[in-house]
Design an enzyme around this catalytic site. Structure first.
Site, PDB file in Angstrom:
ATOM      1  N   GLU A 153      46.438  31.117  46.645  1.00  0.00           N
ATOM      2  CA  GLU A 153      47.521  31.270  46.313  1.00  0.00           C
ATOM      3  C   GLU A 153      48.701  30.992  47.482  1.00  0.00           C
ATOM      4  O   GLU A 153      49.723  30.545  47.209  1.00  0.00           O
ATOM      5  CB  GLU A 153      47.601  32.489  45.591  1.00  0.00           C
ATOM      6  CG  GLU A 153      46.859  32.802  44.303  1.00  0.00           C
ATOM      7  CD  GLU A 153      46.953  34.055  43.769  1.00  0.00           C
ATOM      8  OE1 GLU A 153      47.325  33.937  42.536  1.00  0.00           O
ATOM      9  OE2 GLU A 153      46.460  34.847  44.441  1.00  0.00           O
ATOM     10  N   GLU A 212      38.733  35.264  41.314  1.00  0.00           N
ATOM     11  CA  GLU A 212      39.100  36.563  40.874  1.00  0.00           C
ATOM     12  C   GLU A 212      38.339  36.917  39.755  1.00  0.00           C
ATOM     13  O   GLU A 212      37.973  37.907  39.461  1.00  0.00           O
ATOM     14  CB  GLU A 212      40.562  36.744  40.646  1.00  0.00           C
ATOM     15  CG  GLU A 212      41.345  36.973  41.802  1.00  0.00           C
ATOM     16  CD  GLU A 212      41.687  35.587  42.582  1.00  0.00           C
ATOM     17  OE1 GLU A 212      42.512  35.769  43.376  1.00  0.00           O
ATOM     18  OE2 GLU A 212      41.056  34.563  41.986  1.00  0.00           O
TER      19      GLU A 212
END
Length: 263
Positions: free
Chosen positions: A114, A134
């Site tokens: 990210e 995740e």
């Protein structure tokens, strides 16, 4: 400023921020989030700094995302909170018109990916890998990765990577479109310097106006409105009132290299 979990150097208008937790693949703990916020604040506010390069130490990882063990062990209720500008002090820094380069060596997973996606340019070594795993630990990538990946490579390709929790190598990242250049590990320093020098040839104010125009135009409802509104963007207005705006045409007419002042 002094830092414990990152290092910061400045030279020739370039700020270099290096994650310094190689023993945990540069995973980010709460203190590192705060240090990144401070370092990026300093970069944003320093008129003499034109480019920021983010890099991980150790060669095995750019950043493996959040240090879940450190967060779980912390007794501070704010340990799970991010600083003012979001994850790593970067992913919600929407007003930063200065270019940011991610130099990725090794893995960039979860929050690390990210961070890279929040940068303007990604240079990656051949041994690098990217992914948003995740869901495998019952979590969601809320550091901007879901939004940026879909915008940068298209919905179907992004969904395939996100819903599978899979990871891809640097060459696949370049094919998908989120990696700008793939280099051998020994060539990373040269690649960083080359990209910085290419950017530094131009007026820093024109570079900022260009970045801001691209990013803001993505939020405009139509191409027509983007073109109509571009002259009202702050970085463009700053450029039009600057010394650099005069220096560029003058240097061209005098057949010399321009001397940019960034003002």
């Amino acid at each position: 400023m002094s830092y414990e979990f990152i290092s910061v150097t400045t030279h020739d208008h370039v700020t270099r921020i290096t994650f310094q937790r190689p023993e945990v693949l540069n995973a980010i703990n709460p203190e590192m989030h705060a240090e990144m916020q401070r370092a990026l604040d300093a970069f944003a506010e320093d008129a003499d700094q034109y480019i920021c390069v983010l890099r991980g130490s150790g060669g095995r990882a750019f950043c493996a995302g959040s240090d879940l063990k450190a967060i779980a062990a912390s007794k501070d209720p704010k340990a799970r909170e991010y600083p003012k500008n979001g994850y790593a002090g970067l992913i919600e820094r929407y007003d930063l018109a200065k270019p940011v380069i991610a130099a990725v060596e090794g893995i960039a997973y979860g929050g690390g990916f990210e961070i890279a996606l929040a940068c303007d340019i990604i240079i990656a070594t051949e041994n690098s890998r990217f992914g948003l795993p995740e869901p495998l630990v019952g979590a969601v990538a809320l550091g901007g990765g879901l939004h940026r990946l879909a915008r940068q490579i298209g919905l179907k390709k992004a969904m395939g990577l996100i819903l599978s929790s899979d990871n891809v190598d640097a060459e696949e990242g370049e094919r998908l479109g989120f990696v700008n250049e793939v280099v051998a590990p020994y060539a990373m320093d040269e690649a960083i310097d080359r990209w910085c020098q290419m950017i530094l040839r131009a007026s820093p104010l024109a570079i900022r106006a260009s970045k801001e125009t691209v990013m803001r135009s993505l939020d405009e409802p139509s191409l027509a409105e983007a073109i109509t509104n571009q002259k009202s963007y702050p970085a463009f207005e700053t450029l039009m009132k600057s010394e650099d705006r005069i220096e560029g045409p003058r240097a061209f007419a005098e057949k010399r290299k321009p001397v940019w002042k960034g003002r």
